[in-house]
Design an enzyme around this catalytic site. Structure first.
Site, PDB file in Angstrom:
ATOM      1  N   GLU A 291      32.348 -83.461  38.679  1.00  0.00           N
ATOM      2  CA  GLU A 291      32.557 -83.776  40.090  1.00  0.00           C
ATOM      3  C   GLU A 291      32.785 -82.507  40.913  1.00  0.00           C
ATOM      4  O   GLU A 291      33.875 -82.301  41.449  1.00  0.00           O
ATOM      5  CB  GLU A 291      33.796 -84.668  40.238  1.00  0.00           C
ATOM      6  CG  GLU A 291      33.710 -85.963  39.467  1.00  0.00           C
ATOM      7  CD  GLU A 291      35.054 -86.650  39.299  1.00  0.00           C
ATOM      8  OE1 GLU A 291      35.086 -87.889  39.261  1.00  0.00           O
ATOM      9  OE2 GLU A 291      36.084 -85.933  39.206  1.00  0.00           O
TER      10      GLU A 291
ATOM     11  N   TYR B 288      48.084 -72.342  50.984  1.00  0.00           N
ATOM     12  CA  TYR B 288      47.992 -71.793  49.622  1.00  0.00           C
ATOM     13  C   TYR B 288      48.063 -70.268  49.593  1.00  0.00           C
ATOM     14  O   TYR B 288      47.914 -69.670  48.530  1.00  0.00           O
ATOM     15  CB  TYR B 288      46.668 -72.192  48.950  1.00  0.00           C
ATOM     16  CG  TYR B 288      46.262 -73.633  49.128  1.00  0.00           C
ATOM     17  CD1 TYR B 288      47.059 -74.671  48.648  1.00  0.00           C
ATOM     18  CD2 TYR B 288      45.069 -73.959  49.766  1.00  0.00           C
ATOM     19  CE1 TYR B 288      46.671 -75.992  48.816  1.00  0.00           C
ATOM     20  CE2 TYR B 288      44.683 -75.279  49.931  1.00  0.00           C
ATOM     21  CZ  TYR B 288      45.492 -76.295  49.458  1.00  0.00           C
ATOM     22  OH  TYR B 288      45.109 -77.598  49.610  1.00  0.00           O
TER      23      TYR B 288
ATOM     24  N   GLY C  10      36.429 -78.567  39.960  1.00  0.00           N
ATOM     25  CA  GLY C  10      37.363 -77.468  39.770  1.00  0.00           C
ATOM     26  C   GLY C  10      36.785 -76.088  39.669  1.00  0.00           C
ATOM     27  O   GLY C  10      37.536 -75.107  39.661  1.00  0.00           O
TER      28      GLY C  10
ATOM     29  N   CYS D 103      50.684 -72.884  68.301  1.00  0.00           N
ATOM     30  CA  CYS D 103      51.995 -72.450  68.770  1.00  0.00           C
ATOM     31  C   CYS D 103      52.961 -72.230  67.632  1.00  0.00           C
ATOM     32  O   CYS D 103      54.026 -72.857  67.585  1.00  0.00           O
ATOM     33  CB  CYS D 103      52.554 -73.474  69.740  1.00  0.00           C
ATOM     34  SG  CYS D 103      51.557 -73.538  71.207  1.00  0.00           S
ATOM     35  N   GLU D 104      52.579 -71.406  66.676  1.00  0.00           N
ATOM     36  CA  GLU D 104      53.555 -70.995  65.680  1.00  0.00           C
ATOM     37  C   GLU D 104      53.103 -69.724  64.984  1.00  0.00           C
ATOM     38  O   GLU D 104      51.902 -69.482  64.828  1.00  0.00           O
ATOM     39  CB  GLU D 104      53.846 -72.123  64.686  1.00  0.00           C
ATOM     40  CG  GLU D 104      52.688 -72.609  63.870  1.00  0.00           C
ATOM     41  CD  GLU D 104      53.152 -73.699  62.910  1.00  0.00           C
ATOM     42  OE1 GLU D 104      53.297 -74.834  63.361  1.00  0.00           O
ATOM     43  OE2 GLU D 104      53.393 -73.380  61.726  1.00  0.00           O
TER      44      GLU D 104
ATOM     45  N   TYR E 157      36.944 -77.661  52.120  1.00  0.00           N
ATOM     46  CA  TYR E 157      38.363 -77.814  52.434  1.00  0.00           C
ATOM     47  C   TYR E 157      38.763 -77.080  53.716  1.00  0.00           C
ATOM     48  O   TYR E 157      39.885 -76.614  53.850  1.00  0.00           O
ATOM     49  CB  TYR E 157      39.235 -77.377  51.234  1.00  0.00           C
ATOM     50  CG  TYR E 157      38.881 -78.125  49.969  1.00  0.00           C
ATOM     51  CD1 TYR E 157      39.161 -79.481  49.859  1.00  0.00           C
ATOM     52  CD2 TYR E 157      38.242 -77.492  48.899  1.00  0.00           C
ATOM     53  CE1 TYR E 157      38.818 -80.190  48.706  1.00  0.00           C
ATOM     54  CE2 TYR E 157      37.902 -78.189  47.748  1.00  0.00           C
ATOM     55  CZ  TYR E 157      38.195 -79.540  47.659  1.00  0.00           C
ATOM     56  OH  TYR E 157      37.858 -80.235  46.525  1.00  0.00           O
TER      57      TYR E 157
HETATM   58  N1  LLP Z   1      37.474 -84.455  41.070  1.00  0.00           N
HETATM   59  C1  LLP Z   1      38.760 -84.745  41.287  1.00  0.00           C
HETATM   60  C2  LLP Z   1      39.361 -85.893  40.593  1.00  0.00           C
HETATM   61  C3  LLP Z   1      39.514 -83.971  42.166  1.00  0.00           C
HETATM   62  O1  LLP Z   1      40.781 -84.257  42.374  1.00  0.00           O
HETATM   63  C4  LLP Z   1      38.911 -82.877  42.834  1.00  0.00           C
HETATM   64  C5  LLP Z   1      39.666 -82.059  43.786  1.00  0.00           C
HETATM   65  C6  LLP Z   1      37.559 -82.619  42.582  1.00  0.00           C
HETATM   66  C7  LLP Z   1      36.868 -83.422  41.680  1.00  0.00           C
HETATM   67  C8  LLP Z   1      36.811 -81.511  43.255  1.00  0.00           C
HETATM   68  O2  LLP Z   1      37.311 -80.267  42.891  1.00  0.00           O
HETATM   69  P1  LLP Z   1      36.556 -78.933  43.341  1.00  0.00           P
HETATM   70  O3  LLP Z   1      35.264 -78.857  42.561  1.00  0.00           O
HETATM   71  O4  LLP Z   1      36.327 -78.977  44.779  1.00  0.00           O
HETATM   72  O5  LLP Z   1      37.504 -77.847  42.949  1.00  0.00           O
HETATM   73  N2  LLP Z   1      42.561 -78.645  49.183  1.00  0.00           N
HETATM   74  C9  LLP Z   1      42.491 -77.791  48.019  1.00  0.00           C
HETATM   75  C10 LLP Z   1      41.673 -78.383  46.908  1.00  0.00           C
HETATM   76  C11 LLP Z   1      42.171 -79.729  46.453  1.00  0.00           C
HETATM   77  C12 LLP Z   1      41.286 -80.319  45.408  1.00  0.00           C
HETATM   78  C13 LLP Z   1      41.672 -81.702  45.087  1.00  0.00           C
HETATM   79  N3  LLP Z   1      40.859 -82.318  44.117  1.00  0.00           N
HETATM   80  C14 LLP Z   1      41.953 -76.431  48.440  1.00  0.00           C
HETATM   81  O6  LLP Z   1      41.652 -76.237  49.599  1.00  0.00           O
HETATM   82  O7  LLP Z   1      41.852 -75.532  47.619  1.00  0.00           O
END
Ligand code: LLP
Length: 428
Positions: free
Chosen positions: A282, A326, A245, A353-354, A383
């Site tokens: 994580e 987002y 996160g 195409c949008e 991502y």
């Molecule tokens: N651990 C769990 C259980 C998660 O669900 C996630 C992300 C992470 C770790 C990794 O989080 P990070 O360190 O990358 O923030 N597609 C979205 C982000 C979705 C994240 C989902 N879970 C975007 O592009 O911002």
């Protein structure tokens, strides 16, 4: 209007003698020439440095790379070689990690709706932990173990701590109204612990939470640590996983804590709260996002006097859906003129195409931007590739790792034939 803030570029970027940006000692123009555009260019040493920072800050076997941010075999291998474990959120991610030679015992499996097949694969292969997300999942794991799928898995329970992170609602996960995990507030979390302790099909080793993604406020993490510590300490389990996160700066003016700073907030909080479990995390975005830029070619410039200018590039929402999904902001610049003032405002759009196919709503570009220019967008390493699609049957871009003057192709561009790879139409 100002030039690009170079802090948004990856660690090993320079301006070459010809004025062109280099990444890991490789000219962006040369990489684009060789592999075409759009192309994801990763600064490999930057990736490695972030993995090492995570391992050094949290300890070995306590830094788990969230592969959803960006995954291919080279990335799985790189993170593992630098000492990280891997968090996989599907059977497919586990398959790719294992295909890279990462042992299942270094992988943890997530998912709010894991299928029987995914759980079977994980149990047979012997993943390090299954992060159990629901009571239905307990049923599935117990049935698999009773049916002889493999050894009783070590499990960690995903807890929903009731902490809201300050981020986009689609990527905020810690609040009570969430599809993820066992809610603390309504007693499900305690019921899940009881169930796990009574079960012959799981071996409970810890608890987990993840409050959301792209979180900039250290205080949100400290709050989650506090809530989780209250819950976890009496349980006296070996593992406490505090999720990912950590946010990253995407645009000028944003400041995010470093991985080391994030670690000190979390670990200090846990220590002062009296947590005795091993604390692990994580991170995904904070490892991969700033390591890459996407390089496009400008194909069309349409000026509508009094309205706006559209600059169209040869990719779009299929290689970076984040602006559309987002409303995420990104910077853009010309690799031939990194430090030039960017005094032309344009809507940077893709080739889909949008009308919604926008990469940057108000991009700042040098006034002499022209058709044929390479245009780069930094901080696209997380991502982007992983959330890419084939919309409009546009082929997915290649991924190139650059280090020490060597540009290494790790994912090739899709071909038109790849678009037919799963299409089994045989003429009738
Ligand atoms: N651990 C769990 C259980 C998660 O669900 C996630 C992300 C992470 C770790 C990794 O989080 P990070 O360190 O990358 O923030 N597609 C979205 C982000 C979705 C994240 C989902 N879970 C975007 O592009 O911002």
């Amino acid at each position: 209007m100002t030039a690009l803030d170079r802090r948004l570029l990856s660690d090993n970027t320079e301006i070459g003698a010809d004025g062109m940006l280099t990444v890991g000692g490789c000219s962006v123009a040369a990489v684009a020439e060789e592999y075409g555009t759009p192309v994801f260019i990763y600064d490999e040493a930057h990736l490695r440095a972030r993995c090492r920072e995570a391992v050094e800050s949290f300890g070995r076997d306590r830094a788990i790379y969230a592969t959803k941010a960006f995954l291919c075999r080279a990335m799985a291998r790189l993170a593992y070689d630098e000492g990280m474990l891997l968090d996989v959120a599907s059977g497919g991610e586990l398959h790719v990690a294992m295909a890279a030679g990462v042992p299942a015992s270094a992988c943890t499996l997530h998912g709010n709706n894991k299928s029987v097949a995914e759980l079977r694969l994980a149990i047979e292969a012997g993943v390090r932990h299954v992060i159990v997300d629901s009571f239905d999942e307990f049923d599935r794991i117990e049935a698999l173990v009773a049916g002889g799928a493999g050894a009783v898995p070590d499990v960690v329970l995903r807890i929903t701590p009731g902490v809201s992170a300050h981020t986009h609602e689609f990527i905020s996960t810690g609040q009570n109204d969430s599809k993820f995990g066992f809610n603390l507030e309504n007693g499900d979390a305690h019921r899940a612990v009881d169930r796990a302790r009574r079960s012959d099909g799981v071996n409970l080793v810890g608890v987990h939470c993840h409050i959301g993604s792209n979180v900039f406020e250290a205080s949100s993490f400290a709050k989650a640590a506090e809530v989780m510590a209250d819950f976890a300490i009496p349980l006296d389990l070996p593992e406490l996983v505090l999720g990912g996160g950590l946010g990253v700066a995407y645009v000028e003016g944003e400041e995010a804590p470093s991985i080391a700073q994030w670690a000190s907030v979390l670990l200090d909080a846990c220590e002062s709260l009296g947590v005795r479990s091993r604390v692990s995390v994580e991170p995904g975005r904070s490892i991969a996002a700033a390591a890459a830029m996407t390089v496009y070619t400008v194909g069309t410039i349409k000026d509508i006097p009094g309205v706006r200018t559209y600059v169209s590039v040869d990719g779009g929402m299929s290689d970076n859906p984040r602006p559309v999904l987002y409303g995420s902001g990104y910077e853009s610049f010309l690799p031939r003129a990194v430090d030039d003032p960017r005094d032309r405002t344009a809507r940077l759009v893709g080739k889909h195409c949008e009308s919604g196919d926008v990469l940057a709503f108000n991009a700042q570009l040098p006034s002499d931007v022209e058709v044929g220019d390479l245009l780069a967008m930094p901080v696209t390493g997380a991502y982007g590739h992983s959330m890419g699609s084939n919309y409009n049957k546009i082929t997915r871009p290649p991924v190139v790792f650059c280090a020490d003057g060597d540009a290494r192709l790790v994912v090739r561009r899709e071909s038109f034939d790849d678009l037919l790879a799963t299409d089994v139409f045989s003429g009738r």
